[in-house]
Enzyme design. Structure first.
Site, PDB file in Angstrom:
ATOM      1  N   TYR A 287      -7.570  25.986  50.224  1.00 24.49           N
ATOM      2  CA  TYR A 287      -8.746  25.159  50.470  1.00 24.49           C
ATOM      3  C   TYR A 287      -8.712  23.988  49.493  1.00 24.49           C
ATOM      4  CZ  TYR A 287     -13.596  24.309  51.884  1.00 24.49           C
ATOM      5  OH  TYR A 287     -14.745  23.776  52.410  1.00 24.49           O
ATOM      6  N   TYR A 337     -10.650  18.415  58.496  1.00 25.93           N
ATOM      7  CA  TYR A 337     -11.582  19.191  57.678  1.00 25.93           C
ATOM      8  C   TYR A 337     -12.500  20.022  58.567  1.00 25.93           C
ATOM      9  CZ  TYR A 337     -15.161  20.216  54.118  1.00 25.93           C
ATOM     10  OH  TYR A 337     -16.032  20.831  53.260  1.00 25.93           O
TER      11      TYR A 337
END
Length: 387
Positions: A287, A337
């Site tokens: 992440y 994203y």
């Protein structure tokens, strides 16, 4: 006695980026249908549904009705910020292993981008994902967005270990090189370190290219038993291990802030469950809401020693020609994203061996991370290809 395992049998990703003709709920429905078709199932085969969305909160449990799902055995809405995707897969895996459900769809979608609004205004209205009394505390300090709070964490790491702007930039440059090979990536033009250093400040020490994209779109996975997945149309990607950590230190004085995150706990837990060590992992999908988040996670997972994430990145280890395969789709910095679904999507794709030009040669074991809040939450997933 063989311990039953769950597996990701289907993967669906909608068009991602500046896509304005669909709502979050529509993205979610499309993603589930794509994942079901990818698995070789029908929508009627789904008996479990886990849903989530980002700042707009546009995906609800009534997605069941939109999809025409009847008589579900398992249904819930989940929210754990950037750890949500892994939390959904973990929950789905437990449901499948226990017999609570046989095929669970996990879906995340959002539509924060609007033609006439800045992304900053959208995230600002959401309270930066921190509703309640903390919003007032942050605002009174002039810290209206998450970038400013992550910048404090990065600055602390820089002061403690000597981490430099150029070292953070090396992460952005490496991930752009991966994105150049990914047809789904939003940012595919080459990026040099000089271009990174010339990008505008957002919240010092972060420049624009330290910060992730904002995207509209949705992604879903279908979780079923590994045994059943073997009879379906995709390579089996087993859910081998998982772990999570929620230190609960938000807004409190903490000597580890910016130095150590929950990844140091969730990573070893996931590896232990999978019966593996960090050296056994072929691919890391981390992440990366900011370059610094990826750097800190690498240190906390033990990919490199604590405090040496900067020199490690600057050594050239992270790009397509590097020794460690990290964020092979471009990550959230250059790919797209979709919160924690971004690393999940690439992790499953790599484990299947379906990544095309960016496919990593050794890809049987993939480690995926999720991060939420300001380093407040962390989750880790270990995926394992079954040949």
């Amino acid at each position: 006695m063989t311990v039953p395992r769950a597996a990701v049998a289907g993967l669906g990703v909608t068009e991602v980026g500046k896509v304005y003709d669909r709502t979050a709920a529509q993205f979610a429905a499309d993603a589930v249908r794509l994942a079901v078709a990818d698995a070789g199932l029908s929508v009627g085969d789904i008996d479990g549904l886990l849903v989530s969305s980002g700042v707009t909160r546009g995906v609800r449990m009534d997605l069941q009705v939109d999809l025409g799902l009847r008589d579900l055995r398992f249904l819930s809405e989940m929210q754990a910020f950037g750890t949500t995707a892994i939390a959904m897969i973990q929950t789905a895996a437990m449901a499948v292993i226990s017999g609570t459900a046989s095929a669970v769809a996990c879906v995340w979608a959002d539509d924060p981008l609007q033609p006439q609004a800045t992304t900053g205004s959208v995230y600002g209205r959401s309270g930066g994902n921190f509703p309640g009394p903390w919003t007032t505390v942050y605002a009174s300090s002039g810290m209206f967005v998450g970038s400013a709070r992550y910048a404090m964490a990065a600055r602390r790491h820089m002061e403690r270990f000597g981490t430099t702007h150029e070292q953070l930039g090396a992460i952005a440059v490496a991930q752009r090189r991966w994105a150049e090979l990914n047809p789904q990536a939003q940012m595919r033009s080459p990026l040099s370190l000089d271009q990174y250093l010339a990008s505008r400040w957002v919240a010092e020490p972060f420049r624009l290219l330290d910060c992730c994209l904002v995207s509209n779109g949705g992604a879903a996975v279908i979780v079923t038993s590994a045994e059943r997945a073997a009879d379906l149309q995709q390579p089996v990607v087993a859910v081998a291990g998982w772990g999570s950590a929620h230190p609960g230190r938000a807004m409190r004085r903490d000597e580890d802030f910016g130095i150590r995150s929950g990844a140091a706990q969730s990573g070893p837990r996931a590896l232990e469950m999978a019966g593996l060590k960090i050296e056994d992992i072929d691919v890391f999908e981390l992440y990366d809401c900011y370059t610094f988040t990826a750097l800190l996670t690498m240190e906390d997972y033990g990919i490199c020693p604590k405090g040496e994430g900067g020199p490690f990145a600057a050594s050239g280890a992270l790009g397509p020609d590097g020794t460690v395969k990290v964020n092979t789709g471009g990550g959230q910095l250059s790919g797209f994203y979709l919160w924690g679904m971004t690393p999940v999507v690439e992790g499953v794709t790599q484990a299947r061996g379906q990544a095309g030009a960016r496919q990593v040669r050794s890809h049987d074991r993939v480690m995926v991370s999720g991060n939420g809040g300001i380093l407040d939450h962390h989750a880790t997933l270990v995926l394992e290809a079954e040949r």
